[in-house]
Design a protein around this motif. Structure first.
Motif, short mmCIF file in Angstrom:
data_model
loop_
_atom_site.label_atom_id
_atom_site.label_comp_id
_atom_site.label_asym_id
_atom_site.label_seq_id
_atom_site.Cartn_x
_atom_site.Cartn_y
_atom_site.Cartn_z
N GLU A 124 -0.76 -4.80 -18.12
CA GLU A 124 -2.16 -5.22 -18.22
C GLU A 124 -2.33 -6.67 -17.77
N ILE A 125 -3.59 -7.06 -17.55
CA ILE A 125 -3.86 -8.48 -17.44
C ILE A 125 -3.61 -9.11 -18.81
N PHE A 199 1.32 -13.41 -11.50
CA PHE A 199 -0.09 -13.11 -11.51
C PHE A 199 -0.33 -11.62 -11.30
N TYR A 200 -1.26 -11.08 -12.04
CA TYR A 200 -1.84 -9.77 -11.73
C TYR A 200 -2.56 -9.88 -10.39
N ASN A 201 -2.56 -8.79 -9.64
CA ASN A 201 -3.32 -8.74 -8.39
C ASN A 201 -3.99 -7.38 -8.28
N ASN A 205 -0.53 -5.71 -7.66
CA ASN A 205 0.31 -5.88 -8.85
C ASN A 205 -0.51 -5.49 -10.07
N THR A 206 -0.71 -4.19 -10.22
CA THR A 206 -1.60 -3.64 -11.23
C THR A 206 -0.84 -2.73 -12.19
N SER A 209 0.28 0.26 -9.85
CA SER A 209 1.29 -0.08 -8.85
C SER A 209 2.64 -0.33 -9.51
N ASN A 210 2.64 -0.89 -10.71
CA ASN A 210 3.90 -1.11 -11.40
C ASN A 210 4.52 0.20 -11.86
N ILE A 211 3.70 1.14 -12.32
CA ILE A 211 4.24 2.46 -12.66
C ILE A 211 4.86 3.12 -11.43
N VAL A 212 4.17 3.04 -10.30
CA VAL A 212 4.71 3.60 -9.06
C VAL A 212 6.06 2.99 -8.73
#
Length: 283
Positions: A124-125, A199-201, A205-206, A209-212
């Motif tokens: 998360e953010i 940083f979140y993007n 970088n969400t 996208s991190n799960i992927v």
């Protein structure tokens, strides 16, 4: 004698100038704005989860178990818990659409250890006190990224019973070894963020996208790039198409079948919350 550029050329120059200004502005952000773990954080994200591994066990610090009266009125409890990696039995994919149009959503994973024990991990953010999410600010290096490790009653119940968003809970096709590797990789990522913030993007970088990235570590072929990960309310469609969701239901039925809001509401205060939100699969 005077000359004037054709209108098309003027528009091209204006567009080029805007692109140059945007690139220069982003480079300035990259040079002068840096991620930090030392800010005035929102109480529900004040602490970072970290993990200590020892053979087949892991001790996780700062597991969140918040009690909510509303989205803004809550008591946060931070706990230390130990998990036996040999007991991991299952992986679950959670999708929370949160807009009037299908596209924006939050996604995270949860892991089952048998005896109806589950722990969720959510990228998360990391909000500062008083902050809220904005996709535009997410492009401008305004939020750090955090991995929240917590109870399902916290991470799922918050979304179903207090935010009143639709929540879909999908069983993932994964054997015990894959589930263990996925769990370990997410905790290692939490450790890395605690040591070196990022940083979140909004684009790269969400949560999804991190799960992927974690799932790709286990697949012979990486998940293909798709708008369905940029618009994560469609990510369950992609997971269904790739055979990652453990169901025999047809496409037109599976999303409705795995919506758990009613069960989460009816069992909000029950000790068997995690078992209850999966009871539709046992009928």
């Amino acid at each position: 004698m005077t000359f004037s550029l054709p209108r098309r050329h003027v528009l091209q120059r204006i567009l080029l100038g805007l692109v140059v200004v945007a690139i220069a502005g982003y480079l300035a952000l990259a040079l002068f704005v840096h991620p930090s773990n030392a800010r005035d954080w929102s109480p529900d994200q004040e602490r970072l989860a970290t993990a200590e591994f020892s053979g087949d066990s892991v001790r996780v610090h700062n597991v969140r178990s918040a009690i909510y009266r509303s989205t803004t009125d809550y008591d946060v409890r931070w706990q230390e818990r130990s998990y036996d990696l040999r007991r991991i039995e299952s992986v679950w994919f959670v999708v929370e659409p949160f807009a009037d149009w299908r596209g924006p959503a939050h996604t995270f994973l949860s892991f089952g250890f048998g005896n109806d024990e589950y722990v969720a991990i959510s990228a998360e953010i990391r909000k500062e006190r008083g902050e809220s999410f904005s996709p535009l600010r997410g492009l401008l290096r305004q939020y750090e990224l955090t991995y929240i490790v917590g109870d399902e009653r916290d991470l799922i119940g918050l979304r179903t019973n207090h935010r009143h968003d639709d929540v879909h809970l999908y069983p993932v096709r994964a054997d015990r070894d894959a589930a263990r590797q996925l769990f370990v990789s997410m905790l290692e990522r939490a450790n890395a963020l605690a040591a070196k913030p990022e940083f979140y993007n909004t684009l790269g970088n969400t949560c999804t996208s991190n799960i992927v990235d974690h799932v790709n570590l286990l697949l012979p072929e990486p998940i293909p790039f798709s708008y369905k990960t940029l618009l994560p309310a469609y990510s369950d469609d992609l997971a269904f198409d790739l055979g990652l969701i453990d169901t025999n239901l047809p496409r037109e039925q599976f999303r409705t079948a795995f919506r758990i809001n009613g069960l989460a509401r009816d069992h909000a205060d029950h000790a068997d919350f995690s078992a209850a939100i999966r009871s539709h699969q046992r009928d």
